[in-house]
Design a protein around this motif. Structure first.
Motif, mmCIF file in Angstrom:
data_model
loop_
_atom_site.group_PDB
_atom_site.id
_atom_site.type_symbol
_atom_site.label_atom_id
_atom_site.label_comp_id
_atom_site.label_asym_id
_atom_site.label_seq_id
_atom_site.Cartn_x
_atom_site.Cartn_y
_atom_site.Cartn_z
ATOM 1 N N LEU A 192 0.808 -1.222 0.000
ATOM 2 C CA LEU A 192 0.000 0.000 0.000
ATOM 3 C C LEU A 192 0.841 1.272 0.000
ATOM 4 C CD1 LEU A 192 -2.862 -1.008 2.468
ATOM 5 C CD2 LEU A 192 -2.868 -1.056 -0.037
ATOM 6 N N THR A 193 2.146 1.149 0.247
ATOM 7 C CA THR A 193 3.013 2.343 0.255
ATOM 8 C C THR A 193 4.191 2.208 -0.709
ATOM 9 O OG1 THR A 193 4.302 1.446 2.130
ATOM 10 C CG2 THR A 193 2.452 2.889 2.663
ATOM 11 N N MET A 194 4.184 1.202 -1.556
ATOM 12 C CA MET A 194 5.339 0.907 -2.411
ATOM 13 C C MET A 194 5.663 2.048 -3.374
ATOM 14 S SD MET A 194 6.165 -2.591 -4.476
ATOM 15 C CE MET A 194 4.546 -2.660 -5.241
ATOM 16 N N PHE A 195 4.631 2.733 -3.848
ATOM 17 C CA PHE A 195 4.844 3.790 -4.834
ATOM 18 C C PHE A 195 4.659 5.179 -4.219
ATOM 19 C CE2 PHE A 195 3.209 0.003 -6.990
ATOM 20 C CZ PHE A 195 4.274 -0.274 -7.841
ATOM 21 N N LEU A 196 4.852 5.273 -2.904
ATOM 22 C CA LEU A 196 4.665 6.553 -2.206
ATOM 23 C C LEU A 196 5.621 7.619 -2.718
ATOM 24 C CD1 LEU A 196 3.349 8.226 0.056
ATOM 25 C CD2 LEU A 196 5.050 7.258 1.631
ATOM 26 N N PHE A 197 6.898 7.294 -2.826
ATOM 27 C CA PHE A 197 7.873 8.311 -3.223
ATOM 28 C C PHE A 197 7.873 8.594 -4.725
ATOM 29 C CE2 PHE A 197 9.294 7.194 1.004
ATOM 30 C CZ PHE A 197 9.498 8.461 1.539
ATOM 31 N N PRO A 198 7.650 7.602 -5.591
ATOM 32 C CA PRO A 198 7.430 7.968 -6.996
ATOM 33 C C PRO A 198 6.239 8.901 -7.161
ATOM 34 C CG PRO A 198 7.919 5.640 -6.832
ATOM 35 C CD PRO A 198 7.796 6.140 -5.433
ATOM 36 N N ALA A 199 5.171 8.660 -6.403
ATOM 37 C CA ALA A 199 3.996 9.546 -6.466
ATOM 38 C C ALA A 199 4.328 10.930 -5.926
ATOM 39 C CB ALA A 199 2.844 8.936 -5.670
ATOM 40 N N LEU A 200 5.119 10.979 -4.862
ATOM 41 C CA LEU A 200 5.514 12.262 -4.278
ATOM 42 C C LEU A 200 6.301 13.096 -5.279
ATOM 43 C CD1 LEU A 200 5.859 14.132 -1.750
ATOM 44 C CD2 LEU A 200 7.993 12.896 -1.313
ATOM 45 N N TYR A 201 7.308 12.501 -5.907
ATOM 46 C CA TYR A 201 8.142 13.237 -6.860
ATOM 47 C C TYR A 201 7.340 13.627 -8.097
ATOM 48 C CZ TYR A 201 12.573 12.770 -4.424
ATOM 49 O OH TYR A 201 13.591 12.907 -3.521
ATOM 50 N N ASN A 202 6.452 12.750 -8.525
ATOM 51 C CA ASN A 202 5.632 13.065 -9.689
ATOM 52 C C ASN A 202 4.681 14.228 -9.386
ATOM 53 O OD1 ASN A 202 4.514 12.272 -12.443
ATOM 54 N ND2 ASN A 202 2.684 12.094 -11.190
ATOM 55 N N ASN A 203 4.069 14.221 -8.198
ATOM 56 C CA ASN A 203 3.158 15.301 -7.817
ATOM 57 C C ASN A 203 3.896 16.628 -7.680
ATOM 58 O OD1 ASN A 203 1.143 13.419 -7.777
ATOM 59 N ND2 ASN A 203 0.934 13.336 -5.560
ATOM 60 N N LEU A 204 5.079 16.588 -7.077
ATOM 61 C CA LEU A 204 5.841 17.827 -6.875
ATOM 62 C C LEU A 204 6.338 18.398 -8.200
ATOM 63 C CD1 LEU A 204 7.942 16.913 -3.698
ATOM 64 C CD2 LEU A 204 5.999 18.478 -3.829
ATOM 65 N N SER A 205 6.644 17.523 -9.143
ATOM 66 C CA SER A 205 7.126 18.009 -10.447
ATOM 67 C C SER A 205 6.027 18.694 -11.234
ATOM 68 C CB SER A 205 7.694 16.850 -11.261
ATOM 69 O OG SER A 205 6.677 15.935 -11.611
ATOM 70 N N LYS A 206 4.753 18.398 -10.884
ATOM 71 C CA LYS A 206 3.629 18.983 -11.604
ATOM 72 C C LYS A 206 2.970 20.134 -10.850
ATOM 73 C CE LYS A 206 1.224 15.267 -11.970
ATOM 74 N NZ LYS A 206 0.155 14.327 -12.373
ATOM 75 N N ARG A 207 3.489 20.470 -9.669
ATOM 76 C CA ARG A 207 2.819 21.497 -8.866
ATOM 77 C C ARG A 207 2.850 22.846 -9.577
ATOM 78 N NH1 ARG A 207 7.622 21.179 -5.166
ATOM 79 N NH2 ARG A 207 8.872 23.029 -5.597
#
Length: 294
Positions: A192-207
């Motif tokens: 349930l948390t395996m892709f937490l940091f890929p999601a974090l970096y992807n979200n921050l790159s699109k902010r």
């Protein structure tokens, strides 16, 4: 499943062709072993806390820069696939230049990664406490001295075998149930948390709010990343489970090989280098699978 199998092979090629991305983990493990040794040698509480906090910040800084390098490595691989580089030399130079992406990643992602790691650890600890209370209520109690068990677990295999032989059948059965239970809890949480940091970096790159990244990064980014991660896992459930099973399989293989690598110093050094490579490969695989299926 097919996308997962393709990512497994592709991640290996990316890691092999961009081995520079594995260098930070080697340097980090050397530095953290020295600082951790200094931490355990401290008798003064203030000095202990200083080294403890320094170790936490060092880990956060490392992950911030390393994850950024992995993200840039995937971008570099996309360019290579589209024949962006004129020749192999230019491609190799671009690959080597990925090492320069470490410190910019620390500067840009240090705060959001810090707060996401804190949130991750807090949630994990709360989950362990809840699992322990559940187990104490519904699972058979092994009635063992946990201090003696941990001492045996951290000793030689012969001493651990001797300790296990001293336990009754009921105690061994109860311990196996507890180990299976906590293993299942760990697997579910990891999934349930395996892709937490890929999601974090992807979200921050699109902010869009780059004029005020402080509030957004610290308060919103961890929760937004966790939500994005959960949605991704359930949208690609079978593939995510497949990636987790593959990584657990790799961990089992490395655990078995560690017995062979401990035979002499040469094999030990080789085993350490291989483990660093496998850790890098695992992170590349996780980031790649998220990037190609988001």
């Amino acid at each position: 499943i097919r996308a997962m199998s393709l990512c497994i092979k592709k991640a290996f090629n990316i890691t092999r062709d961009n081995i520079v991305v594995a260098q930070p983990i080697v340097i980090f493990m050397i530095v953290i072993s020295l600082t951790t040794g200094a931490l355990y040698q401290q008798t003064n509480k203030i000095a202990y806390m200083v080294f403890f906090v320094a170790n936490i910040l060092l880990c956060t800084a490392f992950f911030s820069g390393w994850f950024n390098m992995i993200q840039k490595t995937l971008e570099h691989n996309k360019k290579a696939e589209k024949n962006f580089y004129r020749d192999d030399r230019e491609k190799a130079e671009a690959s080597f230049a990925l090492g320069k992406e470490f410190f910019p990643g620390v500067g840009e992602y240090f705060l959001p990664v810090t707060f996401t790691l804190v949130a991750y650890v807090v949630v994990y600890m709360l989950l362990l406490v809840a699992a322990y209370k559940f187990g104490m209520k519904y699972l058979p109690h092994p009635h063992i001295n946990w201090g003696e068990f941990m001492a045996a677990a951290n000793s030689t295999p012969a001493q651990m075998q001797k300790y296990v032989a001293s336990l009754s059948f009921y105690q061994l059965k109860a311990m196996n149930i507890w180990m299976f239970f906590f293993g299942a809890v760990f697997c579910v949480f990891s999934l349930l948390t395996m892709f937490l940091f890929p999601a974090l970096y992807n979200n921050l790159s699109k902010r869009d709010d780059k004029k005020n990244p402080y509030l957004k990064s610290l308060v919103l980014a961890p929760f937004s990343a966790f939500n994005t991660n959960i949605v991704f896992v359930f949208r690609h459930f079978l593939g995510s489970v497949g990636v987790l099973i593959f990584l657990l399989f790799l961990n089992i293989i490395m655990s078995v090989l560690s017995l062979f690598f401990s035979l002499n110093i040469v094999l030990t050094v080789f085993g350490l280098l291989l483990s660093f490579y496998v850790m890098t490969y695992a992170l590349v695989l996780i980031f790649l699978y998220y990037d190609e299926n988001k």
